[in-house]
Scaffold this motif. Structure first.
Motif, short mmCIF file in Angstrom:
data_model
loop_
_atom_site.label_atom_id
_atom_site.label_comp_id
_atom_site.label_asym_id
_atom_site.label_seq_id
_atom_site.Cartn_x
_atom_site.Cartn_y
_atom_site.Cartn_z
N ASN A 8 2.62 1.27 3.32
CA ASN A 8 1.84 0.89 2.15
C ASN A 8 1.73 1.99 1.09
O ASN A 8 0.93 1.86 0.18
N ALA A 9 2.49 3.08 1.22
CA ALA A 9 2.46 4.11 0.19
C ALA A 9 3.47 3.76 -0.89
O ALA A 9 4.54 3.23 -0.61
N ALA A 10 3.13 4.03 -2.13
CA ALA A 10 4.03 3.79 -3.26
C ALA A 10 4.15 5.06 -4.08
O ALA A 10 3.18 5.80 -4.24
N GLU A 11 5.34 5.30 -4.61
CA GLU A 11 5.52 6.46 -5.48
C GLU A 11 4.85 6.19 -6.83
O GLU A 11 5.06 5.16 -7.45
N VAL A 12 4.03 7.13 -7.26
CA VAL A 12 3.40 7.08 -8.57
C VAL A 12 3.90 8.28 -9.34
O VAL A 12 3.85 9.41 -8.86
N ARG A 13 4.43 8.05 -10.53
CA ARG A 13 4.98 9.15 -11.32
C ARG A 13 4.35 9.19 -12.70
O ARG A 13 3.94 8.17 -13.23
N VAL A 14 4.26 10.38 -13.27
CA VAL A 14 3.80 10.53 -14.64
C VAL A 14 4.99 10.27 -15.55
O VAL A 14 6.02 10.93 -15.42
N ASP A 24 3.35 10.25 -3.64
CA ASP A 24 3.18 9.00 -2.89
C ASP A 24 1.70 8.74 -2.64
O ASP A 24 1.01 9.59 -2.08
N VAL A 25 1.22 7.58 -3.06
CA VAL A 25 -0.19 7.24 -2.97
C VAL A 25 -0.34 5.98 -2.11
O VAL A 25 0.24 4.94 -2.43
N PRO A 26 -1.10 6.05 -1.03
CA PRO A 26 -1.28 4.87 -0.17
C PRO A 26 -2.08 3.77 -0.86
O PRO A 26 -2.97 4.05 -1.66
N GLY A 27 -1.76 2.54 -0.53
CA GLY A 27 -2.57 1.41 -0.95
C GLY A 27 -2.31 0.87 -2.33
O GLY A 27 -2.86 -0.17 -2.70
N VAL A 28 -1.48 1.53 -3.12
CA VAL A 28 -1.30 1.11 -4.50
C VAL A 28 -0.69 -0.29 -4.58
O VAL A 28 -1.16 -1.15 -5.33
N GLU A 29 0.34 -0.54 -3.80
CA GLU A 29 1.00 -1.84 -3.86
C GLU A 29 0.13 -2.96 -3.28
O GLU A 29 0.47 -4.13 -3.42
#
Length: 246
Positions: free
Chosen positions: A35-41, A49-54
């Motif tokens: 459940n982690a998704a890559e979040v980029r600026v 990688d931030v868990p739960g985003v998706e």
């Protein structure tokens, strides 16, 4: 045409590892974590990688979110509660710790404040702008390529760079325009940003190095950079150079 690539180096990776220690409360994990998704600026090398985003319902329908969470591109769903998704994103500790995300999501919330909680994506958040027949045709063709990959130097039909995308779309509408972003900026008829209509080309950066197609409702469709597929982006995501109409 300009080369838009995400710069990912060993040093950057080490920096992101260090950054994960700063993002306390987010419990950033490796890309293989469930459940982690890559979040980029956007337009930077920073990614985490931030868990739960998706798992945030309706997040894929928030206008411009795919620039921050590329994996959400093309996952918008009908009747999503976008206002609730914005509130959930604001409450996510990992997202809050991503540089610039708080300011961006606050801007999206302010823009769509007062809109119905339930709507089908960004297109229903505001009344549509007047559309010329040619502009509507161009926009429909552009929308048909959402999700196509960015490839530097590509001009369709299955992959694009920024000006390759705009020139290909216009060609399908029966209009020949220059191939490069700088030439497109120079050849088109200048229009004020306040007078934009869907189908117009928006030019970005001081060197006119990026272009996208105005989609109405404060959005563009463009081929942004390597690793980011063709999709919707906020009109003001990047510094605007000019806008032109052909």
């Amino acid at each position: 045409m300009a080369k838009h690539r995400r710069q990912t180096t060993s040093a950057t990776k080490r920096g992101l590892t260090a950054a994960s220690a700063v993002i306390a409360g987010a419990t950033l994990v490796a890309p293989t974590a469930a459940n982690a998704a890559e979040v980029r600026v956007p337009n930077s090398a920073f990614a985490a990688d931030v868990p739960g985003v998706e798992n945030i319902p309706g997040l894929a329908n928030v206008p411009g979110i795919e620039a921050w969470v590329p994996s959400l591109a093309g996952k918008a769903t009908p009747n999503a509660n976008v206002n609730a998704a914005i509130q959930a994103a604001k409450a996510n500790a990992g997202l809050n710790a991503i540089p610039g995300f708080n300011q961006w999501i606050a801007g999206v919330e302010a823009k769509y404040a007062g809109a119905p909680a339930q709507y089908r994506g960004a297109a229903q958040a505001a009344a549509p702008a007047p559309v010329q027949p040619q502009g509507q045709r161009i926009l429909e063709i552009a929308k048909s390529k959402i999700g196509s990959p960015y490839v530097y130097g590509a001009a369709g039909p299955n992959a694009f760079d920024c000006s390759g995308f705009t020139s290909w779309v216009y060609a399908q509408a029966g209009k020949s325009i220059p191939r490069t972003s700088g030439a497109q900026a120079a050849a088109g008829q200048r229009v004020a940003i306040s007078d934009l209509q869907p189908g117009d080309i928006v030019v970005y950066y001081s060197g006119a190095s990026h272009v996208g197609i105005y989609a109405g409702n404060g959005q563009i469709i463009d081929a942004l950079n390597s690793g980011t597929p063709v999709g919707y982006r906020p009109l003001n995501l990047m510094p605007i150079h000019s806008a032109v109409r052909f």
